[in-house]
Write a protein that holds these residues in place. Sequence first.
Motif, mmCIF file in Angstrom:
data_model
loop_
_atom_site.group_PDB
_atom_site.id
_atom_site.type_symbol
_atom_site.label_atom_id
_atom_site.label_comp_id
_atom_site.label_asym_id
_atom_site.label_seq_id
_atom_site.Cartn_x
_atom_site.Cartn_y
_atom_site.Cartn_z
ATOM 1 N N SER A 1 -6.129 -41.443 -102.847
ATOM 2 C CA SER A 1 -6.328 -40.006 -102.674
ATOM 3 C C SER A 1 -5.847 -39.621 -101.274
ATOM 4 C CB SER A 1 -7.805 -39.645 -102.852
ATOM 5 O OG SER A 1 -8.015 -38.267 -102.609
ATOM 6 N N GLY A 2 -4.559 -39.814 -101.065
ATOM 7 C CA GLY A 2 -3.970 -39.575 -99.758
ATOM 8 C C GLY A 2 -2.714 -40.405 -99.609
ATOM 9 N N LEU A 3 -2.236 -40.564 -98.380
ATOM 10 C CA LEU A 3 -0.993 -41.284 -98.140
ATOM 11 C C LEU A 3 -1.118 -42.784 -98.402
ATOM 12 C CD1 LEU A 3 0.241 -39.480 -94.903
ATOM 13 C CD2 LEU A 3 1.191 -39.261 -97.202
ATOM 14 N N ASP A 4 -2.269 -43.374 -98.055
ATOM 15 C CA ASP A 4 -2.486 -44.804 -98.245
ATOM 16 C C ASP A 4 -3.984 -45.072 -98.191
ATOM 17 O OD1 ASP A 4 -3.125 -44.834 -95.427
ATOM 18 O OD2 ASP A 4 -0.969 -44.946 -95.026
ATOM 19 N N SER B 1 -5.103 -32.130 -106.540
ATOM 20 C CA SER B 1 -4.453 -32.602 -105.325
ATOM 21 C C SER B 1 -5.430 -33.489 -104.554
ATOM 22 C CB SER B 1 -4.008 -31.411 -104.463
ATOM 23 O OG SER B 1 -5.102 -30.595 -104.120
ATOM 24 N N PRO B 2 -4.905 -34.481 -103.838
ATOM 25 C CA PRO B 2 -3.506 -34.741 -103.542
ATOM 26 C C PRO B 2 -2.756 -35.378 -104.710
ATOM 27 C CG PRO B 2 -4.881 -36.403 -102.509
ATOM 28 C CD PRO B 2 -5.819 -35.395 -103.085
ATOM 29 N N ALA C 1 -6.833 -37.041 -92.129
ATOM 30 C CA ALA C 1 -6.003 -37.585 -93.208
ATOM 31 C C ALA C 1 -5.293 -36.471 -93.966
ATOM 32 C CB ALA C 1 -6.868 -38.412 -94.157
ATOM 33 N N TYR C 2 -5.985 -35.363 -94.155
ATOM 34 C CA TYR C 2 -5.396 -34.204 -94.833
ATOM 35 C C TYR C 2 -4.211 -33.660 -94.032
ATOM 36 C CZ TYR C 2 -5.112 -29.380 -96.632
ATOM 37 O OH TYR C 2 -4.672 -28.171 -97.142
ATOM 38 N N ALA C 3 -4.372 -33.556 -92.717
ATOM 39 C CA ALA C 3 -3.295 -33.041 -91.867
ATOM 40 C C ALA C 3 -2.058 -33.938 -91.947
ATOM 41 C CB ALA C 3 -3.776 -32.915 -90.427
ATOM 42 N N SER C 4 -2.261 -35.251 -91.949
ATOM 43 C CA SER C 4 -1.130 -36.182 -92.067
ATOM 44 C C SER C 4 -0.448 -36.040 -93.416
ATOM 45 C CB SER C 4 -1.611 -37.621 -91.875
ATOM 46 O OG SER C 4 -2.140 -37.812 -90.588
ATOM 47 N N TYR C 5 -1.227 -35.932 -94.460
ATOM 48 C CA TYR C 5 -0.666 -35.795 -95.808
ATOM 49 C C TYR C 5 0.146 -34.507 -95.925
ATOM 50 C CZ TYR C 5 -0.510 -35.515 -100.914
ATOM 51 O OH TYR C 5 -0.088 -35.419 -102.220
ATOM 52 N N VAL D 1 -1.534 -25.607 -103.299
ATOM 53 C CA VAL D 1 -2.596 -24.959 -102.527
ATOM 54 C C VAL D 1 -2.685 -25.538 -101.119
ATOM 55 C CG1 VAL D 1 -4.428 -26.536 -103.254
ATOM 56 C CG2 VAL D 1 -5.002 -24.171 -102.669
ATOM 57 N N ILE D 2 -2.107 -26.728 -100.879
ATOM 58 C CA ILE D 2 -2.192 -27.355 -99.558
ATOM 59 C C ILE D 2 -1.234 -26.713 -98.566
ATOM 60 C CG2 ILE D 2 -1.703 -29.504 -98.302
ATOM 61 C CD1 ILE D 2 -2.825 -31.068 -100.591
#
Length: 360
Positions: A216-219, A188-189, A245-249, A124-125
């Motif tokens: 809940s994300g990259l880091d 997600s994530p 953070a969502y945009a980076s992920y 969905v992302i």
Amino acid sequence: MVWPIHRNIGIIGLAGTGKTCFLTALINHLRYHRPHKLPLTSPNARAADGSYGICNFTHAASACEFPYDQYRSKLGKDHTWPEKSSDIARYDCAFERSGFPFHRRHGVSLSLRDFPGERFSDAVIIDHDYDAWSEHIVNSILRTDTYEPLAREFLALLEQPDAAEAELVTAYKTAMARVYLAYLPPLSPSAFVLDRQGRQPAPEADAATLVCTRFSGLDAEREFAPIPPRLQARHAAACARFRAAYASYRKELVVPQFALLRECDALVVLVDVIGALMTGPHRYNADRKLLETVIRAARPCRKGSMRSFFSWHAVRRVAFVAPKLDLVCGADADALKDMLEAMLCDLIKDLRYTLDAGNV
């Protein structure tokens, strides 16, 4: 004369459906082809030299190599299961097969791609911004009968205007942990259950341990949680950081994964009907909805359509497979296909319209 064709084939499915074992068996059938076990053409469709089926199989090493030899040894000699996929792996091979017009042997080049099932919770992302993703997670998933009991604290916290950013992240991670431990498709994530290094939670981990050790994300510095648009004014500061953070992920993890999926010419979709039935209606419905999201994210299109003219590779064929047939009594084996079609009837109907019935 041999006429070569190339195809990218994606082996996909949710976590635990048996994709790795399936791909190992498929490669083994291609390498050591026995026409009576894997019929590809009519027995009368022999090449001019009398050969039938697959011959002259070769394998080319590639980056992110699928360890076929290792997995075949585990299954055939050690009688143990291979490791779960933690990243995209591929197996490139070429061979010749008979049965084409004018009794020619036809050259085929395949790139078989194994996708980790946990990553498909991010489907969905790929085509949505933070606002649309948040709306989908909260109102289309967490507020359903399946997930709402596991996410009550997070849903209540969203309604509080003074909730801190850390509290929102912790409450959402608690909901994710409960979903994971309930054997439902993960939220997600996906990095919460399969991080960037391919590490998964320890088998003995409880919800509290998962919340403390998973992201809940990259880091740890780039975690995010869903806040639907109607509630974003109450959490303006947290929402701004979550959006970044969502945009980076999405850019670093999701886009590369789904770009490879959309390069496939065909998909083999493994659907664990037996596991869904054994776990109950909540798992059955959650699997069905997530599979629909994943297939649509792959953007299947009909050959000759306007979009296909702008893509050298695009998903034009989809095959659904019900694995774990060995768990079904012989008399009930035929019913498994009927259960698969019943589970995905709307999706199969849409695909047969999009791709033509013969390609589904």
